[in-house]
Motif scaffolding. Structure first.
Motif, PDB file in Angstrom:
ATOM      1  N   LYS A 142       0.807  -1.224   0.000  1.00  0.00           N
ATOM      2  CA  LYS A 142       0.000   0.000   0.000  1.00  0.00           C
ATOM      3  C   LYS A 142       0.841   1.275   0.000  1.00  0.00           C
ATOM      4  O   LYS A 142       0.295   2.370  -0.080  1.00  0.00           O
ATOM      5  N   GLU A 143       2.146   1.149   0.099  1.00  0.00           N
ATOM      6  CA  GLU A 143       3.009   2.329   0.147  1.00  0.00           C
ATOM      7  C   GLU A 143       3.264   2.834  -1.272  1.00  0.00           C
ATOM      8  O   GLU A 143       4.363   2.735  -1.808  1.00  0.00           O
ATOM      9  N   SER A 144       2.221   3.414  -1.873  1.00  0.00           N
ATOM     10  CA  SER A 144       2.298   3.779  -3.294  1.00  0.00           C
ATOM     11  C   SER A 144       3.328   4.865  -3.564  1.00  0.00           C
ATOM     12  O   SER A 144       3.939   4.895  -4.625  1.00  0.00           O
ATOM     13  N   GLN A 145       3.547   5.761  -2.610  1.00  0.00           N
ATOM     14  CA  GLN A 145       4.474   6.866  -2.864  1.00  0.00           C
ATOM     15  C   GLN A 145       5.916   6.404  -2.986  1.00  0.00           C
ATOM     16  O   GLN A 145       6.744   7.090  -3.562  1.00  0.00           O
ATOM     17  N   SER A 146       6.256   5.254  -2.434  1.00  0.00           N
ATOM     18  CA  SER A 146       7.656   4.817  -2.409  1.00  0.00           C
ATOM     19  C   SER A 146       8.032   3.944  -3.605  1.00  0.00           C
ATOM     20  O   SER A 146       9.165   3.501  -3.702  1.00  0.00           O
ATOM     21  N   TRP A 147       7.120   3.698  -4.496  1.00  0.00           N
ATOM     22  CA  TRP A 147       7.414   2.883  -5.666  1.00  0.00           C
ATOM     23  C   TRP A 147       8.312   3.675  -6.620  1.00  0.00           C
ATOM     24  O   TRP A 147       7.995   4.802  -7.000  1.00  0.00           O
ATOM     25  N   THR A 148       9.410   3.082  -7.040  1.00  0.00           N
ATOM     26  CA  THR A 148      10.279   3.725  -8.028  1.00  0.00           C
ATOM     27  C   THR A 148       9.761   3.418  -9.430  1.00  0.00           C
ATOM     28  O   THR A 148       9.002   2.469  -9.640  1.00  0.00           O
ATOM     29  N   ARG A 149      10.218   4.215 -10.400  1.00  0.00           N
ATOM     30  CA  ARG A 149       9.802   3.964 -11.778  1.00  0.00           C
ATOM     31  C   ARG A 149      10.286   2.590 -12.235  1.00  0.00           C
ATOM     32  O   ARG A 149       9.559   1.865 -12.916  1.00  0.00           O
ATOM     33  N   LYS A 150      11.527   2.230 -11.875  1.00  0.00           N
ATOM     34  CA  LYS A 150      12.059   0.924 -12.267  1.00  0.00           C
ATOM     35  C   LYS A 150      11.200  -0.197 -11.705  1.00  0.00           C
ATOM     36  O   LYS A 150      10.905  -1.183 -12.393  1.00  0.00           O
ATOM     37  N   GLU A 151      10.779  -0.040 -10.453  1.00  0.00           N
ATOM     38  CA  GLU A 151       9.938  -1.075  -9.838  1.00  0.00           C
ATOM     39  C   GLU A 151       8.599  -1.182 -10.564  1.00  0.00           C
ATOM     40  O   GLU A 151       8.091  -2.289 -10.795  1.00  0.00           O
ATOM     41  N   LEU A 152       8.025  -0.047 -10.948  1.00  0.00           N
ATOM     42  CA  LEU A 152       6.757  -0.055 -11.669  1.00  0.00           C
ATOM     43  C   LEU A 152       6.904  -0.714 -13.036  1.00  0.00           C
ATOM     44  O   LEU A 152       6.066  -1.528 -13.446  1.00  0.00           O
ATOM     45  N   VAL A 153       7.981  -0.360 -13.765  1.00  0.00           N
ATOM     46  CA  VAL A 153       8.225  -0.959 -15.079  1.00  0.00           C
ATOM     47  C   VAL A 153       8.472  -2.461 -14.936  1.00  0.00           C
ATOM     48  O   VAL A 153       7.936  -3.273 -15.714  1.00  0.00           O
ATOM     49  N   ASP A 154       9.280  -2.855 -13.948  1.00  0.00           N
ATOM     50  CA  ASP A 154       9.556  -4.284 -13.723  1.00  0.00           C
ATOM     51  C   ASP A 154       8.276  -5.045 -13.393  1.00  0.00           C
ATOM     52  O   ASP A 154       8.100  -6.193 -13.832  1.00  0.00           O
ATOM     53  N   THR A 155       7.397  -4.412 -12.626  1.00  0.00           N
ATOM     54  CA  THR A 155       6.123  -5.047 -12.277  1.00  0.00           C
ATOM     55  C   THR A 155       5.283  -5.288 -13.522  1.00  0.00           C
ATOM     56  O   THR A 155       4.701  -6.367 -13.709  1.00  0.00           O
ATOM     57  N   PHE A 156       5.242  -4.293 -14.401  1.00  0.00           N
ATOM     58  CA  PHE A 156       4.488  -4.442 -15.646  1.00  0.00           C
ATOM     59  C   PHE A 156       5.127  -5.494 -16.548  1.00  0.00           C
ATOM     60  O   PHE A 156       4.431  -6.248 -17.244  1.00  0.00           O
ATOM     61  N   THR A 157       6.446  -5.550 -16.540  1.00  0.00           N
ATOM     62  CA  THR A 157       7.142  -6.549 -17.341  1.00  0.00           C
ATOM     63  C   THR A 157       6.782  -7.956 -16.878  1.00  0.00           C
ATOM     64  O   THR A 157       6.533  -8.867 -17.679  1.00  0.00           O
ATOM     65  N   ARG A 158       6.763  -8.143 -15.558  1.00  0.00           N
ATOM     66  CA  ARG A 158       6.378  -9.458 -15.019  1.00  0.00           C
ATOM     67  C   ARG A 158       4.933  -9.797 -15.388  1.00  0.00           C
ATOM     68  O   ARG A 158       4.609 -10.951 -15.685  1.00  0.00           O
ATOM     69  N   LEU A 159       4.063  -8.779 -15.364  1.00  0.00           N
ATOM     70  CA  LEU A 159       2.671  -9.007 -15.751  1.00  0.00           C
ATOM     71  C   LEU A 159       2.591  -9.438 -17.214  1.00  0.00           C
ATOM     72  O   LEU A 159       1.849 -10.377 -17.564  1.00  0.00           O
ATOM     73  N   ALA A 160       3.360  -8.774 -18.078  1.00  0.00           N
ATOM     74  CA  ALA A 160       3.339  -9.095 -19.508  1.00  0.00           C
ATOM     75  C   ALA A 160       3.828 -10.508 -19.776  1.00  0.00           C
ATOM     76  O   ALA A 160       3.375 -11.172 -20.711  1.00  0.00           O
ATOM     77  N   GLU A 161       4.770 -10.977 -18.961  1.00  0.00           N
ATOM     78  CA  GLU A 161       5.365 -12.296 -19.172  1.00  0.00           C
ATOM     79  C   GLU A 161       4.638 -13.413 -18.430  1.00  0.00           C
ATOM     80  O   GLU A 161       4.931 -14.599 -18.640  1.00  0.00           O
ATOM     81  N   LEU A 162       3.690 -13.038 -17.555  1.00  0.00           N
ATOM     82  CA  LEU A 162       3.013 -14.024 -16.717  1.00  0.00           C
ATOM     83  C   LEU A 162       2.118 -14.937 -17.552  1.00  0.00           C
ATOM     84  O   LEU A 162       1.281 -14.479 -18.324  1.00  0.00           O
ATOM     85  N   ARG A 163       2.311 -16.231 -17.408  1.00  0.00           N
ATOM     86  CA  ARG A 163       1.522 -17.203 -18.168  1.00  0.00           C
ATOM     87  C   ARG A 163       0.647 -18.073 -17.258  1.00  0.00           C
ATOM     88  O   ARG A 163      -0.068 -18.945 -17.721  1.00  0.00           O
ATOM     89  N   LYS A 164       0.702 -17.821 -15.966  1.00  0.00           N
ATOM     90  CA  LYS A 164      -0.001 -18.672 -15.010  1.00  0.00           C
ATOM     91  C   LYS A 164      -1.516 -18.559 -15.129  1.00  0.00           C
ATOM     92  O   LYS A 164      -2.241 -19.519 -14.894  1.00  0.00           O
TER      93      LYS A 164
END
Length: 470
Positions: free
Chosen positions: A134-156
């Motif tokens: 829930k600590e939305s203010q502390s998310w870095t741009r790299k963390e946000l991009v990496d999160t989206f990358t994992r979502l794009a690659e998720l096949r589960k």
């Protein structure tokens, strides 16, 4: 993400005008070369909607988001998979959430997590386990991009995501980098993106070679004509004129249509002018004169509006515009009531007995302010109602369109506004006073302290902005 952030997410979407009835139907025609209906079955992950300023791109995006046919068409891409549709409307006049890449990613991810919570442990596993989700203010741009990358690659999961992203040109950052990010996400077979922007070089280079692009200003001719006809024919005075001279009224409709060049915003302003003419009982010659004197471009139309503001209002007009330009978002209508108080008492926010208003008193203030703003600012501002937390209606003021802020920010107009507002007027200070007066009024009314966090953040944001521009 905080409640105030969710408010920011929905505010710009709410401000975008609804499509006029029966307009934009052509986008679902299956045989059209740029048909949205055929895109879901293609291998291309991005559909680009472009067009001149005021051509209705945001309205078209909102239309696609709301229409049930969009989801049905996307089923052709899904097969048996589940569909999640999320959106972000960039807004250059808004908060950091509304105009930054971080805001884009946070907005889309928060919607995805709400719609499809099962993915959370797999795309933000560290935060899921350490309780920092829930600590939305502390998310870095790299963390946000990496999160989206994992979502794009998720096949589960058998889930696919369609992202609607409006106003890429209103992004406050490197547009080329933003385009590259969208291309990177769209390479995933699980993600499709429908994006809109003005035809700027960065976006032409990124999306212009695709078969799946649409120039809104070239395809809205019949929509424009339908809007003109329907808007005028609802007016009883037009109906009366049409009954006497039907050929003349058709000539008026055709004249507006021919001058429009596919720019919906220009048409909206001209139609409003004609409706005022009908209210004044203008005859056909005067109506045609109104049309002939309507400047042919938005910039010249805005200049025309500025020139017609009466001298007695200019100080108030300039103060309102300068506060609106300085603000990071729309502002509450009650804030302009407090701005009026400052003109008579510069220290009102600290020394005056701030009144607690009843609902009836607020409605009376809003009614008066609507009339005054129409005289002071013409059609350059718009007033909209939003549903605030706890179901309370909140009335806010913003620019009619992004192009209005662009116009007011030009060197000549900015200089004129400074002259009109007076040498001692400081918009950052005025914003702080407005926010503080709202806090005092809320406190006297017994509002929950947490409801004032948004206002406090507004004060701090204004102070930080003032520090940056010094």
């Amino acid at each position: 993400m905080s409640r105030s952030c969710f408010k920011c997410i929905s505010e710009r979407y709410s401000d975008v005008k609804q499509a006029h009835k029966t307009t934009f139907e052509w986008i679902f025609e299956p045989n059209a070369s740029v048909s949205f209906a055929r895109w879901p079955e293609s291998s291309d992950g991005i559909y680009w909607i472009t067009g001149h300023a005021g051509s209705g791109k945001s309205t078209l995006m909102k239309f696609l988001l709301k229409d049930v046919r969009t989801r049905k068409l996307l089923q052709k891409w899904l097969g048996d998979d589940t569909l999640v549709i999320v959106s972000h409307f960039f807004w250059s006049s808004g908060t950091q959430v509304q105009k930054s890449q971080d805001g884009l990613l946070r907005t889309l991810l928060s919607q995805i997590m709400i719609e499809h919570g099962e993915v959370i442990p797999h795309i933000v596993d560290q935060r899921w386990h350490d309780g920092s989700l829930k600590e939305s203010q502390s998310w870095t741009r790299k963390e946000l991009v990496d999160t989206f990358t994992r979502l794009a690659e998720l096949r589960k999961f058998s889930t696919r995501y369609c992202l609607f992203i409006d106003g890429l040109d209103e992004y406050d950052g490197d547009h080329q980098e933003l385009a590259q990010l969208l291309h990177s996400l769209a390479r995933s077979p699980n993600i499709k993106i429908c994006a809109s922007s003005r035809p700027w070089n960065e976006f032409i280079a990124a999306f212009g070679n695709s078969a799946w692009k649409l120039s809104a200003h070239e395809l809205t001719s019949e929509d424009v004509k339908r809007y003109i006809q329907d808007s005028l024919e609802q007016d009883p005075h037009f109906q009366e004129l049409q009954g006497r001279t039907p050929s003349a009224t058709q000539c008026l409709i055709h004249s507006v249509h021919n001058k429009a060049q596919g720019v919906f915003l220009w048409v909206y302003l001209v139609v409003r002018s004609l409706l005022r003419g009908f209210a004044n009982r203008d005859d056909l010659n005067i109506l045609l004169k109104r049309l002939d004197e309507s400047p042919p471009s938005l910039t010249r139309y805005f200049q025309h509006m500025m020139d017609t503001i009466e001298a007695v209002y200019r100080s108030q007009t300039a103060r309102i515009f300068r506060v609106m330009i300085t603000s990071h978002s729309t502002i509450p209508l009650i804030g302009l009531y407090f701005l009026d108080m400052e003109e008579h008492d510069p220290s009102y926010a600290l020394t005056s007995d701030i009144q607690v208003f009843s609902v009836t008193e607020l409605e009376a203030i809003y009614s008066t302010k609507r009339w005054r703003l129409n005289a002071q600012c013409r059609d350059l501002l718009q007033i909209t109602d939003h549903l605030a937390p706890a179901g309370v209606r909140e009335t806010r003021v913003g620019f009619l369109h992004r192009t209005v802020k662009d116009f007011l920010d030009t060197k000549d107009i900015a200089t004129r506004l400074k002259e009109w507002s007076g040498a001692n007027f400081e918009p950052n200070s005025s914003l702080c006073k407005m926010f503080y007066a709202q806090i005092r009024a809320s406190h006297k009314a017994g509002s929950n302290v947490t409801d004032n966090k948004t206002v406090l953040q507004g004060i701090m944001g204004t102070l930080m902005y003032a520090r940056e521009v010094e």
